[in-house]
Design an enzyme around this catalytic site. Structure first.
Site, mmCIF file in Angstrom:
data_model
loop_
_atom_site.group_PDB
_atom_site.id
_atom_site.type_symbol
_atom_site.label_atom_id
_atom_site.label_comp_id
_atom_site.label_asym_id
_atom_site.label_seq_id
_atom_site.Cartn_x
_atom_site.Cartn_y
_atom_site.Cartn_z
ATOM 1 N N ASP A 10 0.836 -1.203 0.000
ATOM 2 C CA ASP A 10 0.000 0.000 0.000
ATOM 3 C C ASP A 10 0.872 1.254 0.000
ATOM 4 O OD1 ASP A 10 -2.367 -1.517 0.041
ATOM 5 O OD2 ASP A 10 -2.233 -1.752 2.210
ATOM 6 N N LYS A 32 -0.121 -7.526 -3.120
ATOM 7 C CA LYS A 32 -1.433 -6.901 -3.287
ATOM 8 C C LYS A 32 -1.239 -5.457 -3.717
ATOM 9 C CE LYS A 32 -4.031 -5.346 0.202
ATOM 10 N NZ LYS A 32 -4.494 -3.970 -0.178
ATOM 11 N N ASP A 59 -6.590 -5.394 -5.716
ATOM 12 C CA ASP A 59 -7.598 -5.187 -4.675
ATOM 13 C C ASP A 59 -8.333 -3.875 -4.909
ATOM 14 O OD1 ASP A 59 -9.020 -5.337 -2.288
ATOM 15 O OD2 ASP A 59 -7.368 -4.527 -1.091
ATOM 16 N N LYS A 61 -11.948 -3.851 -5.127
ATOM 17 C CA LYS A 61 -13.247 -3.964 -4.456
ATOM 18 C C LYS A 61 -14.382 -3.321 -5.264
ATOM 19 C CE LYS A 61 -11.174 -3.751 0.202
ATOM 20 N NZ LYS A 61 -9.803 -3.291 -0.134
ATOM 21 N N ASP A 64 -20.779 -1.693 -7.769
ATOM 22 C CA ASP A 64 -21.601 -0.786 -8.559
ATOM 23 C C ASP A 64 -22.729 -1.607 -9.179
ATOM 24 O OD1 ASP A 64 -22.443 1.455 -10.230
ATOM 25 O OD2 ASP A 64 -20.397 2.227 -9.995
ATOM 26 N N ASN A 67 -23.952 -3.910 -14.710
ATOM 27 C CA ASN A 67 -23.395 -3.583 -16.016
ATOM 28 C C ASN A 67 -22.073 -2.823 -15.901
ATOM 29 O OD1 ASN A 67 -23.629 -3.535 -18.966
ATOM 30 N ND2 ASN A 67 -23.911 -1.321 -18.720
ATOM 31 N N THR A 118 -12.091 -6.025 7.676
ATOM 32 C CA THR A 118 -11.570 -6.417 8.994
ATOM 33 C C THR A 118 -11.572 -5.258 9.988
ATOM 34 O OG1 THR A 118 -9.327 -6.077 8.123
ATOM 35 C CG2 THR A 118 -10.159 -8.344 8.187
ATOM 36 N N ARG A 207 1.640 -3.784 7.033
ATOM 37 C CA ARG A 207 2.622 -3.014 7.785
ATOM 38 C C ARG A 207 3.594 -3.868 8.595
ATOM 39 N NH1 ARG A 207 -2.124 1.164 9.412
ATOM 40 N NH2 ARG A 207 -3.286 -0.728 8.932
#
Length: 228
Positions: A10, A32, A59, A61, A64, A67, A118, A207
């Site tokens: 990240d 990731k 990742d 996510k 919506d 379509n 989480t 982390r």
């Protein structure tokens, strides 16, 4: 798919990502790539990493109308990532649309659904999201919907991995910390060793590796605890 450790990279840009990956020397971990990096660098960062031999969990996510998710997943499937995801809260039709996009391109990408983040606990579930069921009940129900949509698995905490195993689905579990780490913004966490005992298919470690004094040592420790 074999059990593995996925490092949550990240970082805000490509330079920081590559600086970190250089610390891992010859290792080519499963990594990731999330929203921040993807929105910063775009699809090219995925193509570069795949060329360098990294397995990738993209990742994003998606959540919506069916379509829109179908069209977006068509683009993602072309990137040949190993795993990608949608939000199970989008419903069965939305998940089916995402799966159809991958199948139509005959991509090998595994599609999983986020059940509950989480960072969510039972209090948040009830007071903010107005869901009267427990985390465990909600995760199981969302996982059942994911299975109906013919997805490969779900994202959940390691604490719910046994439920997912019973359904025959892959469990990708963030919320992993070593015993001497802080929980940060995660509410439902375990160690790599505990996640293995609970039956996680993959653990996502951020982390605890990326901010460690010796990231290579931390990564190898997670691999030893989870994969051996």
């Amino acid at each position: 798919m074999m059990n593995d450790v996925i490092i949550a990279c990240d970082f805000s840009n490509k330079q920081k990502l590559y600086t970190f990956l250089e610390l891992l020397k010859e290792e080519r971990p499963f990594i990731k790539i999330g929203m921040e990096m993807f929105y910063s660098e775009g699809p090219n960062i995925i193509k570069e990493l795949k060329t360098k031999g990294y397995k990738i969990f993209l990742d994003l996510k998606l959540h919506d109308i069916p379509n829109t998710v179908y069209k977006a997943m068509k683009r993602i499937a072309l990137l040949d990532v190993d795993i990608t995801n949608v939000h199970a809260a989008g419903g069965i039709k939305m998940m089916e649309a995402a799966k159809r996009a991958i199948d139509e391109l005959k991509a090998k990408t595994k599609l999983i659904a986020v059940t509950q983040l989480t960072s969510i606990d039972n209090i948040t579930l009830k007071d903010e999201l107005l869901i009267s069921h427990t985390i465990e009940e909600t995760v199981k129900h969302y996982a059942l919907n994911s299975k109906k949509a013919k997805l490969d698995g779900v994202v959940c905490s390691p604490l719910e991995a046994p439920i997912i195993n019973e359904l025959g689905l892959i469990s990708v579990t963030p919320g992993i910390r070593f015993s001497n780490n802080a929980n940060d913004d995660q509410a439902r966490v375990t160690t790599p060793k505990k996640a293995k005992a609970l039956g996680s298919t993959f653990i996502v470690v951020g982390r605890s590796i990326t901010q460690a004094n010796n990231p290579l040592e931390a990564y190898l420790k997670a691999k030893k605890e989870f994969c051996s």
